[in-house]
Each structure stands twice: as C-alpha cells, then as structure tokens.
Write a protein that holds these residues in place. Sequence first.
Motif, PDB file in Angstrom:
ATOM      1  N   PRO A 132       8.403   0.998   5.304  1.00 31.30           N
ATOM      2  CA  PRO A 132       7.018   1.479   5.186  1.00 31.30           C
ATOM      3  C   PRO A 132       6.368   1.050   3.873  1.00 31.30           C
ATOM      4  CG  PRO A 132       8.588   3.291   4.960  1.00 31.30           C
ATOM      5  CD  PRO A 132       9.369   2.117   5.431  1.00 31.30           C
ATOM      6  N   PHE A 133       7.186   0.702   2.871  1.00 27.94           N
ATOM      7  CA  PHE A 133       6.637   0.227   1.605  1.00 27.94           C
ATOM      8  C   PHE A 133       5.950  -1.130   1.753  1.00 27.94           C
ATOM      9  CE2 PHE A 133      10.098   2.978  -0.259  1.00 27.94           C
ATOM     10  CZ  PHE A 133       9.236   3.925  -0.783  1.00 27.94           C
ATOM     11  N   SER A 134       6.244  -1.849   2.837  1.00 30.00           N
ATOM     12  CA  SER A 134       5.635  -3.176   3.009  1.00 30.00           C
ATOM     13  C   SER A 134       4.131  -3.091   3.242  1.00 30.00           C
ATOM     14  CB  SER A 134       6.308  -3.923   4.166  1.00 30.00           C
ATOM     15  OG  SER A 134       6.067  -3.252   5.396  1.00 30.00           O
ATOM     16  N   SER A 135       3.646  -1.931   3.670  1.00 31.31           N
ATOM     17  CA  SER A 135       2.209  -1.778   3.914  1.00 31.31           C
ATOM     18  C   SER A 135       1.454  -1.232   2.705  1.00 31.31           C
ATOM     19  CB  SER A 135       1.988  -0.854   5.115  1.00 31.31           C
ATOM     20  OG  SER A 135       2.496   0.441   4.858  1.00 31.31           O
ATOM     21  N   GLN A 136       2.169  -0.976   1.612  1.00 27.56           N
ATOM     22  CA  GLN A 136       1.542  -0.438   0.404  1.00 27.56           C
ATOM     23  C   GLN A 136       1.292  -1.567  -0.590  1.00 27.56           C
ATOM     24  OE1 GLN A 136       3.762   2.922  -1.113  1.00 27.56           O
ATOM     25  NE2 GLN A 136       4.097   3.762   0.921  1.00 27.56           N
ATOM     26  N   LEU A 137       0.108  -2.151  -0.522  1.00 31.40           N
ATOM     27  CA  LEU A 137      -0.214  -3.284  -1.379  1.00 31.40           C
ATOM     28  C   LEU A 137      -0.382  -2.831  -2.829  1.00 31.40           C
ATOM     29  CD1 LEU A 137      -2.782  -5.355   0.728  1.00 31.40           C
ATOM     30  CD2 LEU A 137      -0.325  -5.692   0.506  1.00 31.40           C
TER      31      LEU A 137
END
Length: 260
Positions: free
Chosen positions: A175-180
């Motif tokens: 889910p961290f991949s969507s936190q730019l």
Amino acid sequence: MDGMCIMKTENFKLEYKYAGLVDIGSIRFYNQDEVILAPEQGLFAVSDGMGGLERGGESSQYVKQAFPLVAETCIPLLSTASPEDAAGVLRESLQMISDGLYRQGNSEGRFRYGATLAGVLLHGDKAVFVCLGDSRGYVLPKYKKNLVQVTNDMNMAGYLVRKGEMTKEEAKDSPFSSQLTAFVGMPAPATPETFVVDVKPGDRILLCSDGLHGMVPEREIAQLMRSCSNPDRICQKLIDKANEYGGRDNISVVYIHITE
C-alpha cells in the motif's frame, strides 16, 4: 503513434526509432495518462494523472502541454552543452512546471492537481532522464537480458526499498506504493531528479506509468521489448500484456530503440 522512420536529431549522435501509446486499461472508465513525443528534439515523456485527486486528469494534460515547451525554447540552445548541463535544464524546467501547477491549484491547502512525469532527452551519446513521481524510465542494454531501472520511484515503497527495508517485489504490492513523496504539483519547490546514462546502438529505452510496471514483471517487459523490430507493435504488446494481467490502471508507454 507511428515512429517506424529512423530519426536523427541535431543534438544526438545516434539514430533511433520510437513509438508511444496510451490505453485506458481494463477497469477504468476514463483515461488520465498522457504520452509526450517531441522526436525532432529527442524529448519524450509519460505523465500519469493522480487518480485520487479531483483534477488528476487535467494535471497530466497540463504536463503534456507544458513540457514540450522545453523542447521549443531550451533544447535548441543546448547544442554545445554537456549532458550534465542539459540535465540541469530539464530539472529546472520540470520544477518550474510543477511549481506553476502548485500555485495555480494547490497552494490554498487543498490538493486538487497532481501528476507524475518520467521523461528522457537524447543528447550527445547519452540519455538524460528526468522524473517526478513513480512513473519509470528504463534502459535495456543490447547484450543484457534484464531491464535497468534508471529512475527512482518517488513513493514511500521506493523509499523503503532504497533503505533496504523492503524488496522491490514486496514494494510492488505494498500500500506504500500509492503514497507519493514527490509529484508534479507538489508543494514548491518541486524536487525532480535527473540521471545521465550512456547509450549505444542496439540499446532500448522505455518510459512507462505504473499501469505497466505495476502489472507486468520486468522480465516479461524485457522479452516483449526484444520481440520484434516495430516500435508501434512493441508498445501495443506491452499494453496488451498489462491488460492480460488485469489492467487495473491506465497504461502509458514510450519505447525508443537506438538503431545499429
């Protein structure tokens, strides 16, 4: 977008073929990705509008309109510049574009606009990459089987990978991949990154949004990039493969083959 003809630009020593393509994917109802093609100046990019924002699609359109102005105004002045100087021009230009978008729509504390950009300028005998966000730039060297990711993912997952706290495979589904951590329209001043890479005849370059690299394993992307000599067909094959894997997002790709 047909790029079967062999291109030769004033500031790049080698010849190349290119193509770019965008697809809505399998489940989205609208497209927020854009490709930017300025082959006469050797400038290419992809931009992915941030889906969680009210004006994400408009943001990638803004980038598509603004970024080629770099080609029209700055690149003709770079004929005697070093690749490192060219990288500085790209970095400053993208910062200016991002800061302008921030002032236009985000500076009152409510973020409505945001997009990524991964671009490349072919200059001298180098590929000068610039990025802001989590769209990626790759090189596939002629004699290598594996893709080389040139740009960094500017998200929390990428940060954790660089710190050694997460593997690249774990990051893909995190889910961290969507936190730019950085993007076009971020609070000013923006922090684009640039990378100067040697390229040789036979090398291949890929720019893509996470609609491709987040869906298709890199080994399969590399195989498809070697699968034929037609850049348009390679772009279509990459998009078809992303849709086979579920096509959960819009997909944008730019493919460049340095010819021999």
